[in-house]
Design an enzyme around this catalytic site. Structure first.
Site, mmCIF file in Angstrom:
data_model
loop_
_atom_site.group_PDB
_atom_site.id
_atom_site.type_symbol
_atom_site.label_atom_id
_atom_site.label_comp_id
_atom_site.label_asym_id
_atom_site.label_seq_id
_atom_site.Cartn_x
_atom_site.Cartn_y
_atom_site.Cartn_z
ATOM 1 N N PHE A 169 37.440 19.681 18.587
ATOM 2 C CA PHE A 169 38.420 19.270 19.595
ATOM 3 C C PHE A 169 39.656 18.705 18.911
ATOM 4 O O PHE A 169 39.623 18.298 17.747
ATOM 5 C CB PHE A 169 37.824 18.234 20.557
ATOM 6 C CG PHE A 169 37.434 16.932 19.913
ATOM 7 C CD1 PHE A 169 38.325 15.872 19.840
ATOM 8 C CD2 PHE A 169 36.156 16.761 19.373
ATOM 9 C CE1 PHE A 169 37.973 14.672 19.233
ATOM 10 C CE2 PHE A 169 35.784 15.561 18.770
ATOM 11 C CZ PHE A 169 36.690 14.521 18.710
ATOM 12 N N CYS A 170 40.772 18.710 19.644
ATOM 13 C CA CYS A 170 42.039 18.154 19.152
ATOM 14 C C CYS A 170 42.852 17.706 20.363
ATOM 15 O O CYS A 170 42.372 17.741 21.494
ATOM 16 C CB CYS A 170 42.796 19.173 18.302
ATOM 17 S SG CYS A 170 43.136 20.730 19.153
ATOM 18 N N THR A 171 44.086 17.297 20.150
ATOM 19 C CA THR A 171 44.875 16.684 21.216
ATOM 20 C C THR A 171 45.091 17.623 22.400
ATOM 21 O O THR A 171 44.767 17.302 23.539
ATOM 22 C CB THR A 171 46.242 16.220 20.682
ATOM 23 O OG1 THR A 171 46.046 15.409 19.529
ATOM 24 C CG2 THR A 171 46.990 15.426 21.737
ATOM 25 N N ILE B 38 41.927 17.148 24.298
ATOM 26 C CA ILE B 38 41.611 15.803 24.782
ATOM 27 C C ILE B 38 42.429 15.461 26.022
ATOM 28 O O ILE B 38 41.921 14.851 26.965
ATOM 29 C CB ILE B 38 41.901 14.762 23.676
ATOM 30 C CG1 ILE B 38 41.082 15.064 22.426
ATOM 31 C CG2 ILE B 38 41.618 13.350 24.164
ATOM 32 C CD1 ILE B 38 41.592 14.370 21.182
#
Length: 307
Positions: A184-186, A213
């Site tokens: 996952f990332c921003t 996110i």
């Protein structure tokens, strides 16, 4: 909160002319896009590269809708997705459209997310995936981002830049041992490249959070959330919390790192000058420049109040 903040990206071969008679040069896309955004009063940063588009922009509801429609009028960007949040304070000072080699820099041109990526997981299904003990959960963001918030059970690669992520995978993960991996990332863009890279390395079951996110914080109720802390964002808001509410962090003007309310109570913190992260490495020359800038800002604020 009357300012709309829109984040967007898409991996698509903008400069590939192999299957079209004509291609719009990136320089033309750049000049046209910046002119249109400025005409709408939209501010922010958009990156263009042969591999696609990536950016965050802010403006009125009408202005953001106009820019998104303008972008989607291009057949290559017709299905461009975006995410929104809202703020009362303009998060950008000007509009920039930059040409780059990559819209998110990994340094491996052979990695092509437009050809292959991992399995998308919607925010509503994410908790089930990362709660599975057989799944290795990895935060693909940089160390300072992970430091202010992350998902439960997530591993921190302790990278200073996304360029370091491939080496982290090579040194710490094994396709034969780590059968299921969730990234996952921003906003989702780094995971597009990360999952594409990992599939090329032989990992077979690779998941990534669709919309990143930000989408999770927007759609998953607080009572059900497995997120802990706040999420760093790349604009003047610094961070957001559950429901994309404004966070509690500020940005250090010296080193650029996010500063928590607790850190702002420490003796090493000096408003507008330095923070506990950089106070002992700040040169006298830079400190003098920052103090003068702080003084000028305070004078400008005083004049504004008098007027």
């Amino acid at each position: 909160m009357n300012i709309v903040v829109a984040t967007l990206y898409k991996f698509v071969k903008l400069a590939d002319v192999s299957d079209r008679r004509e291609a719009v040069p990136l320089e033309h896309r750049q000049s046209s896009l910046v002119s249109y955004c400025q005409a709408q009063g939209v501010k922010g940063t958009i990156l263009l590269a042969s591999e696609g588009i990536n950016g965050t922009i802010a403006g009125t509801r009408q202005a953001i809708d106009a820019v998104l429609s303008y972008l989607r009028a291009d057949p290559l960007l017709a299905d461009l997705e975006h995410k929104e949040s809202y703020t009362d304070t303009p998060p950008f000072a000007r509009m920039k459209v930059r040409l780059k080699k990559e819209i998110v820099t990994m340094g491996l041109p052979e990695v092509d997310p437009s050809e292959r990526v991992g399995t998308y997981v919607n925010p509503q299904e994410w908790n089930r995936i990362i709660s599975d003990p057989e799944v290795t959960v990895i935060d693909t963001r940089n160390d300072y981002e992970v430091g202010i918030g992350s998902f439960q059970r997530a591993k921190n690669p302790h990278t200073d830049s996304f360029r370091e992520f491939p080496e982290y995978v090579r040194q710490n993960l094994d396709p034969n041992k780590h059968k299921k991996v969730a990234l996952f990332c921003t906003g989702g863009i780094r995971c597009e490249k990360a999952t594409s890279f990992m599939l090329a390395q032989g990992f077979e079951e690779v998941y990534h959070l669709k919309g990143g996110i930000l989408k999770y914080l927007q759609e998953v109720p607080t009572a059900e959330s497995l997120w802990e802390g706040e999420c760093f964002v790349f604009d003047e808001r610094v961070a957001v919390s559950q429901g994309l509410e404004p966070g509690s962090y500020e940005t250090c003007p010296s080193c650029g790192y996010p500063i928590s309310a607790k850190q702002r109570q420490q003796p090493e913190y000096e408003a507008g000058i330095s923070c506990p992260q950089c106070f002992d490495s700040l040169t006298e020359e830079k400190k003098a420049r920052l103090m003068e800038k702080k003084r000028q800002l305070e004078l400008a604020k005083q004049r504004q109040q008098q007027d």
